[in-house]
Design a protein around this motif. Structure first.
Motif, mmCIF file in Angstrom:
data_model
loop_
_atom_site.group_PDB
_atom_site.id
_atom_site.type_symbol
_atom_site.label_atom_id
_atom_site.label_comp_id
_atom_site.label_asym_id
_atom_site.label_seq_id
_atom_site.Cartn_x
_atom_site.Cartn_y
_atom_site.Cartn_z
ATOM 1 N N HIS A 218 0.917 -1.038 -0.148
ATOM 2 C CA HIS A 218 0.048 -0.073 -0.117
ATOM 3 C C HIS A 218 0.802 1.059 -0.065
ATOM 4 C CE1 HIS A 218 -3.851 -2.230 1.733
ATOM 5 N NE2 HIS A 218 -3.200 -3.028 1.062
ATOM 6 N N PRO A 219 1.819 1.251 0.861
ATOM 7 C CA PRO A 219 2.743 2.778 0.803
ATOM 8 C C PRO A 219 3.253 2.983 -0.425
ATOM 9 C CG PRO A 219 3.071 1.508 2.935
ATOM 10 C CD PRO A 219 2.392 0.447 1.849
ATOM 11 N N PHE A 220 3.599 2.046 -1.348
ATOM 12 C CA PHE A 220 4.525 2.248 -2.412
ATOM 13 C C PHE A 220 3.751 2.371 -3.649
ATOM 14 C CE2 PHE A 220 6.663 -0.944 0.237
ATOM 15 C CZ PHE A 220 7.251 0.123 1.062
ATOM 16 N N THR A 221 2.366 2.535 -3.536
ATOM 17 C CA THR A 221 1.437 2.401 -4.994
ATOM 18 C C THR A 221 1.402 4.120 -5.292
ATOM 19 O OG1 THR A 221 -0.624 2.943 -3.825
ATOM 20 C CG2 THR A 221 -0.175 0.640 -4.464
ATOM 21 N N GLY A 222 1.359 4.860 -4.337
ATOM 22 C CA GLY A 222 1.153 6.352 -4.456
ATOM 23 C C GLY A 222 -0.315 6.687 -4.719
ATOM 24 N N MET A 223 -1.170 5.873 -4.441
ATOM 25 C CA MET A 223 -2.380 6.152 -4.551
ATOM 26 C C MET A 223 -3.257 6.818 -3.461
ATOM 27 S SD MET A 223 -5.451 3.445 -5.745
ATOM 28 C CE MET A 223 -4.365 2.212 -6.464
ATOM 29 N N HIS A 224 -3.840 7.822 -3.480
ATOM 30 C CA HIS A 224 -4.694 8.660 -2.472
ATOM 31 C C HIS A 224 -6.286 8.718 -2.913
ATOM 32 C CE1 HIS A 224 -0.742 9.133 -0.573
ATOM 33 N NE2 HIS A 224 -0.257 9.510 -1.456
ATOM 34 N N PRO A 249 -24.537 -5.275 12.962
ATOM 35 C CA PRO A 249 -23.100 -5.041 12.933
ATOM 36 C C PRO A 249 -22.793 -5.181 11.526
ATOM 37 C CG PRO A 249 -23.367 -6.736 14.775
ATOM 38 C CD PRO A 249 -24.709 -6.633 14.160
ATOM 39 N N LEU A 250 -21.796 -4.161 10.930
ATOM 40 C CA LEU A 250 -21.399 -4.218 9.552
ATOM 41 C C LEU A 250 -19.934 -3.870 9.474
ATOM 42 C CD1 LEU A 250 -21.959 -4.048 6.520
ATOM 43 C CD2 LEU A 250 -22.236 -1.607 6.845
ATOM 44 N N ALA A 251 -19.226 -4.768 9.037
ATOM 45 C CA ALA A 251 -17.780 -4.590 8.781
ATOM 46 C C ALA A 251 -17.516 -4.311 7.284
ATOM 47 C CB ALA A 251 -16.950 -6.182 9.132
ATOM 48 N N VAL A 252 -16.072 -3.791 7.130
ATOM 49 C CA VAL A 252 -15.815 -3.468 5.864
ATOM 50 C C VAL A 252 -14.585 -3.994 5.246
ATOM 51 C CG1 VAL A 252 -15.163 -1.300 4.493
ATOM 52 C CG2 VAL A 252 -17.286 -1.340 5.712
ATOM 53 N N ASP A 253 -14.394 -4.462 4.198
ATOM 54 C CA ASP A 253 -13.058 -5.178 3.866
ATOM 55 C C ASP A 253 -12.928 -4.696 2.353
ATOM 56 O OD1 ASP A 253 -11.120 -6.799 3.717
ATOM 57 O OD2 ASP A 253 -12.163 -8.547 3.300
ATOM 58 N N HIS A 254 -11.588 -4.851 1.925
ATOM 59 C CA HIS A 254 -11.060 -4.513 0.577
ATOM 60 C C HIS A 254 -11.048 -2.862 0.246
ATOM 61 C CE1 HIS A 254 -10.377 -8.565 -0.558
ATOM 62 N NE2 HIS A 254 -11.298 -8.771 -0.146
ATOM 63 N N LEU A 255 -10.645 -2.222 1.281
ATOM 64 C CA LEU A 255 -10.246 -0.751 1.149
ATOM 65 C C LEU A 255 -9.223 -0.481 -0.099
ATOM 66 C CD1 LEU A 255 -10.861 1.490 2.990
ATOM 67 C CD2 LEU A 255 -8.969 1.346 4.230
ATOM 68 N N GLY A 256 -8.576 -1.434 -0.391
ATOM 69 C CA GLY A 256 -7.891 -0.663 -1.547
ATOM 70 C C GLY A 256 -6.288 -0.579 -1.069
ATOM 71 N N HIS A 257 -5.512 -0.307 -2.108
ATOM 72 C CA HIS A 257 -4.014 -0.290 -1.634
ATOM 73 C C HIS A 257 -3.704 1.007 -1.887
ATOM 74 C CE1 HIS A 257 -2.825 -4.736 -2.963
ATOM 75 N NE2 HIS A 257 -3.633 -4.683 -2.036
ATOM 76 N N TRP A 277 -15.818 -3.366 12.003
ATOM 77 C CA TRP A 277 -14.409 -3.316 11.921
ATOM 78 C C TRP A 277 -14.156 -2.831 10.439
ATOM 79 C CZ3 TRP A 277 -15.907 -8.632 12.700
ATOM 80 C CH2 TRP A 277 -16.027 -9.381 11.801
ATOM 81 N N LEU A 278 -12.925 -2.183 10.375
ATOM 82 C CA LEU A 278 -12.363 -1.975 8.965
ATOM 83 C C LEU A 278 -11.074 -3.016 8.753
ATOM 84 C CD1 LEU A 278 -12.383 0.074 6.627
ATOM 85 C CD2 LEU A 278 -10.627 1.583 7.897
ATOM 86 N N GLU A 279 -11.374 -3.825 7.901
ATOM 87 C CA GLU A 279 -10.298 -5.180 7.836
ATOM 88 C C GLU A 279 -9.236 -4.905 6.739
ATOM 89 O OE1 GLU A 279 -12.713 -8.509 7.212
ATOM 90 O OE2 GLU A 279 -11.176 -9.381 5.715
ATOM 91 N N ASP A 280 -7.959 -5.068 7.069
ATOM 92 C CA ASP A 280 -6.769 -5.284 6.320
ATOM 93 C C ASP A 280 -6.378 -3.654 5.628
ATOM 94 O OD1 ASP A 280 -6.067 -7.729 6.957
ATOM 95 O OD2 ASP A 280 -7.456 -8.483 5.445
ATOM 96 N N PRO A 281 -6.570 -2.877 6.417
ATOM 97 C CA PRO A 281 -6.612 -1.277 5.632
ATOM 98 C C PRO A 281 -4.995 -1.277 5.181
ATOM 99 C CG PRO A 281 -6.654 -1.103 8.083
ATOM 100 C CD PRO A 281 -6.931 -2.486 7.726
ATOM 101 N N VAL A 282 -4.256 -1.775 5.924
ATOM 102 C CA VAL A 282 -2.556 -1.717 5.415
ATOM 103 C C VAL A 282 -2.209 -3.099 5.573
ATOM 104 C CG1 VAL A 282 -2.037 0.766 5.662
ATOM 105 C CG2 VAL A 282 -1.750 -0.720 7.671
ATOM 106 N N PRO A 283 -0.961 -3.645 4.915
ATOM 107 C CA PRO A 283 -0.286 -4.857 5.169
ATOM 108 C C PRO A 283 -0.400 -5.190 6.566
ATOM 109 C CG PRO A 283 0.991 -3.812 3.268
ATOM 110 C CD PRO A 283 -0.146 -2.719 4.077
ATOM 111 N N TRP A 284 -0.311 -6.295 7.011
ATOM 112 C CA TRP A 284 -0.204 -6.496 8.587
ATOM 113 C C TRP A 284 1.043 -6.750 9.020
ATOM 114 C CZ3 TRP A 284 2.833 -10.508 9.892
ATOM 115 C CH2 TRP A 284 3.207 -11.362 9.085
ATOM 116 N N GLN A 285 1.967 -6.448 8.120
ATOM 117 C CA GLN A 285 3.376 -6.475 8.713
ATOM 118 C C GLN A 285 3.728 -5.089 9.429
ATOM 119 O OE1 GLN A 285 2.328 -7.749 5.720
ATOM 120 N NE2 GLN A 285 3.340 -9.546 5.053
#
Ligand SMILES: [Mg+2]
Length: 453
Positions: A218-224, A249-257, A277-285
């Motif tokens: 995500h940090p390296f795509t330059g997408m905003h 309850p409503l969770a949201v996934d696949h925010l994008g890179h 929840w908001l899921e996997d907004p950035v890589p888990w690492q």
């Protein structure tokens, strides 16, 4: 009780201490809901353990373990797993060792006549709540997504998840900022290779370039997001909430890179919709980015479906980077490892949801964990539209999913007898057209696998 009477009650269908693994075979199917590799571990006592490799993975990750498992007593699940876990990894690579671990638990349960949840310590709940995932394909606006989610509610689901994010904005001018040309690559795929003389190699190259593009962190795509993009996503969720109401309850996934700053901007906008929840907004690492995000918004932050082993979860939990962890049993390291991850999260006041997008075998494996782990919110269900999904297995009461929940039975192991070959035959993966084909080519696979000297 007289001695003779007591002896009559001993389970004589198996002699566990003499149980040995004799063979491992696979069948690959598609459509339940994705590509599933189903596993059978055979023994010398006619007991067969059922397992499954992670969705969209490869049977090779499990097959390569065969030569290392033949002749083992499958009941010693933890000892065997500690030996093979060096062959697992994050994402789909965790699928082989995890899928085998599930089959070993199934065998141990069948050998001793005990359901898996009981071997994990017993029940925290009689049935496991499912959260029903709904992707956004053919649902171009919040209203159509909301209507799809309303159908889920009518089917009895009590917890929902949907996809929304940057990829919905790709074809909408002025909604994303990115290096010029990049959005076209995401929309159309990378340009076809030039000068290739062999179409086969060109196809490989296209696939590899596609992989490279989709795996830029995500940090390296330059997408905003632009403000117009944020307005669109804000309105999308508002339309969904207008359809489904405020209570479920409503969770949201696949925010994008997009970068963590964009995840913060969007999360703040969405706070008013009280997301689960908001899921996997950035890589888990990126532990530090999770901490920054978590401290910048009141939306619960969640990750975990690509994380292998408990130790991967520890930094995020110790640093306070998440409110919900989300392991997949078939990546995390199997049934016992997922139970350990849940218990570790509980020590940090963090809830566990369980990712699951596979067949009833994976669902029941996860349901046994969820039955026996205290801090579980809900288990994912991704196959609400697959009418034959629970016909894949035999020996369990149908339907497996009732009123948005799944219950494990008190039958041994996972609680099912077998796969239905009749059903599997109708949905075979095009690259694997034979059911339970011999796997002797893996019998002699072995290496000096020590990881220290
Ligand atoms: Mg996900």
């Amino acid at each position: 009780m007289k001695a003779e009477e007591a002896l009559n009650r001993v389970n004589t269908c198996s002699a566990p201490s003499q149980l040995r693994i004799t063979d491992i075979r696979f069948t690959d199917i598609v459509g339940a809901p994705f590509h599933s590799t189903l596993v059978k571990v055979f023994t010398n006592q006619d007991l067969v353990g059922l397992g499954e490799v992670r969705d969209l993975s490869s049977r090779t990750y499990a097959a390569m373990l065969k030569g290392r498992l033949l002749g083992e007593d499958p009941c010693h699940v933890d000892r065997i797993f500690r030996r093979i876990k060096q062959f697992g990894g994050h994402g789909r690579q965790g699928g082989g060792v995890s899928g085998i671990e599930v089959a070993l638990w199934d065998l141990a349960g069948k050998a001793y006549g005990v359901p898996i949840y009981q071997m994990l310590g017993g029940r925290f709940r009689d049935r496991v709540r499912l959260y029903c995932d709904t992707d956004a394909a053919r649902r171009p606006d919040g209203r159509s997504m909301g209507q799809a989610l309303r159908e889920r509610l009518a089917q009895g689901y009590t917890f929902l998840k949907m996809d929304t994010g940057a990829w919905q904005l790709l074809g909408r001018p002025g909604m994303l900022s990115a290096p010029l040309g990049l959005l076209e690559q995401f929309r159309q795929g990378p340009p076809a290779p030039q000068g290739s003389v062999d179409e086969k190699w060109a196809a490989f190259e296209r696939r590899n370039r596609r992989y490279d593009l989709q795996n830029v962190p995500h940090p390296f795509t330059g997408m905003h997001f632009t403000e117009a993009g944020l307005d669109w996503l804000d309105a999308y969720v508002a339309e969904v909430r207008a359809e489904i109401g405020d209570e479920v309850p409503l969770a949201v996934d696949h925010l994008g890179h997009v970068a963590v700053e964009d995840a913060i901007r969007l999360a703040r906008r969405l706070e008013k919709y009280h997301l689960a929840w908001l899921e996997d907004p950035v890589p888990w690492q990126y532990t530090d980015q999770y901490v920054r995000l978590q401290q910048s918004t009141a939306v619960p932050i969640c990750t975990g479906e690509d994380m292998y082993l408990k130790e991967s979860f520890r930094p995020l939990l110790e640093r306070g980077g998440v409110s919900v962890i989300h392991p997949d049993v078939l990546t995390a390291g199997g049934i016992l490892e997922t139970k350990k991850i849940g218990d570790l999260a509980q020590e940090h006041g963090v809830a566990m949801a369980i990712h699951m997008a596979e067949s009833p075998v994976a669902c029941l494996a996860a349901a046994h964990v969820a039955t026996a782990t205290e801090n579980v919110l809900a288990l994912e269900f991704h196959a609400a539209g697959v009418s034959w999904w629970d016909d894949i297995v035999v020996g369990h009461d149908k339907p497996l999913v009732r009123d948005g929940h799944v219950a494990v039975s008190d039958r041994p192991g996972l609680g099912i007898d077998d796969f239905s070959d009749e059903v599997l035959r109708e949905h075979l993966h095009p690259a694997h057209k034979e059911l339970w084909a011999p796997t002797e080519q893996w019998d002699s696979e072995w290496a000096h696998d020590r990881t220290w000297s």
